[in-house]
Write a protein that holds these residues in place. Structure first.
Motif, PDB file in Angstrom:
ATOM      1  N   GLN A   1       0.823  -1.209   0.000  1.00 58.71           N
ATOM      2  CA  GLN A   1       0.000   0.000   0.000  1.00 58.71           C
ATOM      3  C   GLN A   1       0.856   1.258   0.000  1.00 58.71           C
ATOM      4  O   GLN A   1       0.516   2.255  -0.647  1.00 58.71           O
ATOM      5  N   VAL A   2       1.984   1.189   0.723  1.00 64.94           N
ATOM      6  CA  VAL A   2       2.897   2.330   0.743  1.00 64.94           C
ATOM      7  C   VAL A   2       3.576   2.497  -0.610  1.00 64.94           C
ATOM      8  O   VAL A   2       3.765   3.606  -1.101  1.00 64.94           O
ATOM      9  N   GLN A   3       3.935   1.368  -1.245  1.00 63.63           N
ATOM     10  CA  GLN A   3       4.634   1.393  -2.540  1.00 63.63           C
ATOM     11  C   GLN A   3       3.954   0.357  -3.448  1.00 63.63           C
ATOM     12  O   GLN A   3       4.392  -0.781  -3.557  1.00 63.63           O
ATOM     13  N   PRO A   4       2.874   0.745  -4.123  1.00 62.48           N
ATOM     14  CA  PRO A   4       2.101  -0.234  -4.911  1.00 62.48           C
ATOM     15  C   PRO A   4       2.898  -0.915  -6.018  1.00 62.48           C
ATOM     16  O   PRO A   4       2.535  -2.016  -6.436  1.00 62.48           O
ATOM     17  N   ASP A   5       3.960  -0.288  -6.502  1.00 63.85           N
ATOM     18  CA  ASP A   5       4.735  -0.890  -7.591  1.00 63.85           C
ATOM     19  C   ASP A   5       5.983  -1.609  -7.103  1.00 63.85           C
ATOM     20  O   ASP A   5       6.889  -1.898  -7.891  1.00 63.85           O
ATOM     21  N   ASP A   6       6.018  -1.913  -5.815  1.00 65.08           N
ATOM     22  CA  ASP A   6       7.165  -2.635  -5.254  1.00 65.08           C
ATOM     23  C   ASP A   6       7.012  -4.130  -5.542  1.00 65.08           C
ATOM     24  O   ASP A   6       6.191  -4.820  -4.932  1.00 65.08           O
ATOM     25  N   ILE A   7       7.800  -4.625  -6.468  1.00 63.29           N
ATOM     26  CA  ILE A   7       7.724  -6.028  -6.878  1.00 63.29           C
ATOM     27  C   ILE A   7       7.997  -6.950  -5.693  1.00 63.29           C
ATOM     28  O   ILE A   7       7.300  -7.939  -5.468  1.00 63.29           O
ATOM     29  N   GLY A   8       9.026  -6.615  -4.929  1.00 64.68           N
ATOM     30  CA  GLY A   8       9.408  -7.463  -3.797  1.00 64.68           C
ATOM     31  C   GLY A   8       8.313  -7.569  -2.752  1.00 64.68           C
ATOM     32  O   GLY A   8       8.116  -8.638  -2.158  1.00 64.68           O
ATOM     33  N   ALA A   9       7.593  -6.486  -2.515  1.00 64.51           N
ATOM     34  CA  ALA A   9       6.523  -6.527  -1.512  1.00 64.51           C
ATOM     35  C   ALA A   9       5.418  -7.492  -1.931  1.00 64.51           C
ATOM     36  O   ALA A   9       4.915  -8.273  -1.118  1.00 64.51           O
ATOM     37  N   HIS A  10       5.038  -7.461  -3.199  1.00 60.96           N
ATOM     38  CA  HIS A  10       4.013  -8.394  -3.682  1.00 60.96           C
ATOM     39  C   HIS A  10       4.521  -9.836  -3.620  1.00 60.96           C
ATOM     40  O   HIS A  10       3.750 -10.762  -3.328  1.00 60.96           O
ATOM     41  N   MET A  11       5.803 -10.039  -3.889  1.00 61.38           N
ATOM     42  CA  MET A  11       6.374 -11.380  -3.760  1.00 61.38           C
ATOM     43  C   MET A  11       6.312 -11.856  -2.314  1.00 61.38           C
ATOM     44  O   MET A  11       6.019 -13.027  -2.033  1.00 61.38           O
ATOM     45  N   ASN A  12       6.582 -10.943  -1.380  1.00 59.12           N
ATOM     46  CA  ASN A  12       6.522 -11.307   0.037  1.00 59.12           C
ATOM     47  C   ASN A  12       5.100 -11.677   0.456  1.00 59.12           C
ATOM     48  O   ASN A  12       4.886 -12.616   1.231  1.00 59.12           O
TER      49      ASN A  12
END
Length: 916
Positions: free
Chosen positions: A476-487
């Motif tokens: 939510q803080v960084q919607p385009d963060d690939i690593g966050a979605h992977m996590n």
């Protein structure tokens, strides 16, 4: 100046040691956090088994410098000190932090000696004490050994150079040679060590020779007009500077060769301004300079990670933050003008302070080349020396005025005291990953990496529900963060929510840059982000109908990066699952071309050879894996099994040694003890076998094979009654265990004379498997014992139909029919025993009832990769799987065929049937 340079007194040294100890004693209780996780915990270069030459071929994290994913941080001497720590205390965090503390003390003492070149004794102590307690140094002291080591040799190189001026302005070459050597050592500890050369040049021109900028300009103008010649003293200065700069140039050339002319790959998440267009790029980088200066002035809000959205981009000239940038440059410019234009000790002190602030900070400033962070507190370790000199010099000016003397002392005491308290408190933040990143979130909630890292800390504690909340917040803080979605995807997978996990991985995949023909893909994305293909493929291949889809994802990752080793490894594992061992072999061989020092790859290749029914090659590859990593647990275990099952008695001692090594590495794994027990049974060491089996059962009370084989061992050694309670446990956990039921029924019938109990066992077997020859034959014997000869005859006829080639069944049937015939002719009398009736039963011993050993032929693969766990280049990790996969149906039948045979008690059965 040399006359002013006094030695450090014992009292001064003791004062510094006491102050540092008081501020940093609690850092000894910190664990391995942040960069230490990869630099120490995951770095194989620390292990004694790793050749020393690897330290000079790999980066700070243990990744080969030749690999594109390398961080290009070349610090072999720092890694060498870690290796020495490991040699004496392995991974005891206290020893690492204690040595860091010692290094900080050494830096403070050497810095005091440098201060005495430009300040009086009292001001020098003030500068050194301020440096010792400054909270900005917490990160460097706890996890920044590279900064500490580099600073020691940095200051030593400078001190050596100050001795290069002899009487009558002559050149003393020995200190210059020592300086060059120390510069090289400082650079091998951390890259910024090379900047001391610039400080030596400024010192030579403006301090040692006493020039001012106007004087230099005037001399240059006179020479250009032909009105004068270059003074001899200036020629000597030029000669020294040329030698120094030439040596530095050689170091730079060597450094460039080491990184193979490649800069590390960073993403916009690491340093958003680096990929921003003008003027946002320039405005932001210039704004970061006053941000760093403010951290030195007011270290009240410290954060371990300043990347991503911590500092929003300065995108316009109208941004109010540009005022801070302008103010900073005005102040810095005025100090530079004062120090370069006017002669005198004060201007020289200010000049050297500015040099210490500016020059060591240039490599991390982003002004000349991008770095993998926005702000990093650890890189302010050396620049803070210049800051402390400036503060001490200003304090000296104030304290010399009678009106301000008391106030200056009170302010100094307050600053030192509050800084010391802040440092002491800040150390506790570094106690664990969780405390560290939670403290960072108090300062900055706009950095997705911090939310991710708190999630990782909770994930390591198996608290997946809370971890998921932090990972979702990161997206939510960084919607385009690939690593966050992977996590998020990985955590859903851990929570067995495969649908949600796949959706998250698909979002991450959609955010990946698309392939542009003719443009190198890896240059536009962090290599670890490609793991989204691996993680997604690993997830969907659990569905047997989607194996081809998973293979397509692996091949897509390989097409994007032909040197993506993990893609080959994971694809090889999948191909084995798809029963394509030859293609799996090709995948692993390709991976080995990229990395022949990876023990996991040799292990995986050994598993392929097992699938190809080539145990000789399999054993060779297991051995190669163990050469590279003598503690490779799965290689130890499976190679021991391979030796054990080879039937070669010569290999059994080595198999035993490997299993003993395995149980030392994995003392809680019952499989190791069980297989040691099986080895002992093979060698007829019954007491030893019993001890190993009991230990396996203590660790895993429902261990099927261990329970059965212990009961079998008791039965073989004449301890049938001791076998019964073990069989009771076995059948409580596994009521359909056919062999256990056969053995229990046999003992009940022949030892306990419990015909009813034995009959229940054999009837249970036939309920489970009506075609079980052993169970049906033994039930026939029960009917005979019950004097029901007609039923026994019918039973044996049915049994013979199931196994028409078993001669002993036919003979037993003949005996029963003979018995029936004799009873029909005359009154039953004792029938002479047939001495040959049980001969063939001896062909199958109790050894044949042993259950197959529990195998661990799993391939090594890397688990879902965490993203943004540290401000560093993550290193590849291979998970040591402990699962025991099911064998194919054909193999199970082969093992059963090999193991299944008649019980030893068949001799007793034939005696009964013959009427003995």
């Amino acid at each position: 100046l040399l006359e002013k340079m006094a030695d450090i007194s014992l009292k001064e040294a003791a004062l510094i040691v006491g102050v540092v100890a008081a501020c940093y004693w609690n850092s000894l209780f910190c664990g391995f956090v942040f960069d230490d996780v990869s630099a120490i915990l995951d770095n194989k270069d620390l292990h004694p088994s790793t050749p020393l030459k690897n330290l000079f071929q790999n980066d700070f994290w243990g990744t080969p410098m030749s690999e594109e994913r390398s961080h290009k941080s070349y610090r072999p001497l720092t890694v060498l000190t870690f290796r020495l720590n490991y040699l004496f205390s392995e991974l005891n965090a206290v020893s690492y932090h204690f040595l860091n503390l010692v290094f900080h003390v050494v830096v403070c003492i050497v810095f005091l000696k440098v201060c005495k070149l430009f300040l009086d004794n009292r001001s020098s102590i003030v500068a050194s004490l301020l440096f010792a307690v400054h909270p900005i140094h917490t990160e460097a002291v706890v996890v920044g050994r590279a900064e500490l080591l580099s600073s020691i040799f940095f200051l030593a190189a400078f001190l050596s150079y100050t001795k290069s001026k002899g009487p009558d302005n002559t050149i003393v070459w020995t200190p210059i040679v020592v300086t060059v050597f120390l510069v090289a050592v400082a650079t091998l500890c951390k890259e910024q060590g090379i900047t001391v050369v610039g400080i030596c040049c400024v010192y030579e021109v403006f301090i040692a020779q006493g020039y001012t900028l106007p004087a230099l300009l005037d001399t240059a103008v006179q020479i250009l007009r032909g009105k004068g010649s270059i003074p001899f003293s200036m020629l000597q200065t030029l000669l020294k500077l040329i030698v120094l700069m030439f040596s530095t140039l050689l170091l730079v050339v060597v450094r460039v060769q080491v990184i193979q002319s490649q800069l590390p790959v960073f993403t916009r998440f690491d340093n958003p301004a680096a990929v921003s267009p003008s003027p946002a790029r320039q405005l932001t980088f210039n704004y970061l300079l006053p941000v760093n200066a403010w951290l030195l002035l007011n270290p009240s809000e410290l954060c371990c990670d300043w990347t991503m959205g911590t500092i929003p981009l300065v995108e316009s000239l109208l941004d109010v933050r540009n005022v801070a940038t302008l103010t900073f440059f005005c102040f810095l410019g005025s100090l530079m003008v004062f120090s370069l234009r006017y002669p005198g000790d004060s201007s020289k002190t200010v000049l050297m302070a500015l040099c210490l602030i500016v020059l060591p900070f240039i490599p991390a400033s982003n002004l000349f080349f991008p770095v993998g962070f926005v702000v990093a507190e650890r890189v302010l370790y050396v620049p803070s020396m210049g800051f402390c000199i400036l503060v001490a010099h200003g304090w000296k000016k104030l304290s010399n005025k009678s009106v301000l003397r008391k106030i200056s002392w009170v302010c100094l005491a307050a600053v030192l005291f509050t800084h010391a308290l802040k440092t002491l408190h800040r150390n506790w933040d570094w106690e664990s990953e969780y405390t560290l990143f939670m403290s960072a979130l108090k300062v900055n909630k706009n950095n997705a990496k911090l939310w991710n890292n708190v999630g990782h800390a909770l994930e390591n504690e198996k608290n997946f529900e809370r971890a998921l909340q932090f990972f979702i917040q990161a997206t939510q803080v960084q919607p385009d963060d690939i690593g966050a979605h992977m996590n998020v995807g990985r955590t859903y997978k851990n929570l067995n929510k495969t649908k949600e996990a796949e959706e998250s991985y698909m979002i991450a995949k959609s955010l990946m840059p698309q392939i542009i023909p003719g443009k190198k893909y890896a240059a536009r994305v962090a290599p670890n982000h490609l793991n989204v293909y691996i993680n997604l493929a690993n997830l969907i291949r659990a569905n047997e109908s989607r194996l081809e889809e998973a293979d397509q994802l692996y091949r897509q990752a390989i097409s994007m990066r032909p040197d993506f080793k993990q893609a080959y490894i994971s694809r090889g594992e999948l191909l084995l699952k798809m029963n394509k061992p030859l293609k799996a072999k090709e995948a692993y061989l390709r991976a080995l071309e990229l990395d022949r020092t990876n023990a996991d790859l040799w292990y995986n290749l050994a598993i392929v050879y097992i699938e190809l029914k080539d145990p000789t090659e399999a054993l060779k590859n297991f051995n190669r894996a163990l050469e590279l990593n003598p503690t490779h647990k799965l290689a130890l275990f499976n190679s021991a099994l391979l030796m054990q099952e080879s039937g070669d008695a010569r290999l059994r001692p080595e198999a035993k040694q490997r299993l003993l090594h395995y149980v030392k590495e994995e003392p809680q794994d019952s499989n190791g003890y069980f297989n040691l027990g099986m080895l002992a049974m093979d060698d007829k060491r019954d007491m030893e076998a019993e001890a190993w089996m009991k230990k396996a059962i203590r660790l895993q009370p429902n261990f099927r094979s261990a329970l059965f084989n212990l009961a079998l061992l008791y039965s073989q050694t004449g301890k049938e009654l001791m076998a019964l309670p073990v069989l009771e446990d076995l059948l409580r956990y596994y009521p359909d265990h056919t062999k256990g039921l056969i053995l229990k029924g046999d003992i009940l019938m022949n030892q306990k004379k419990d015909i009813v109990g034995a009959k229940m066992c054999f009837e249970k077997i036939l309920e489970l498997d009506p075609n079980n020859v052993q169970g049906k034959h033994n039930l026939c014997v029960v009917y005979f014992e019950e004097k029901d000869l007609i039923k026994a005859e019918k039973c044996l006829v049915e049994t013979l139909a199931l196994a028409p080639h078993e001669e002993y069944i036919q003979r037993h049937l003949n005996i029963v029919r003979s018995k029936i015939a004799s009873l029909g002719a005359v009154e039953q009398s004792s029938l002479p025993s047939d001495g040959t009736a049980a001969t063939e039963a001896k062909k199958n011993s109790f050894q044949n009832l042993k259950e197959a050993k529990r195998e661990k032929t799993t391939t090594q693969s890397t688990a879902d990769n965490k993203e943004h766990s540290k401000n560093k280049k993550p290193t590849e990790k291979s998970s040591v799987d402990k699962e025991t996969p099911k064998k194919s149906t054909k193999e199970i039948k082969d093992i059963e065929k090999k193991r299944v045979a008649a019980l030893k008690r068949l001799e007793e059965i034939e005696r009964i049937l013959n009427g003995e």
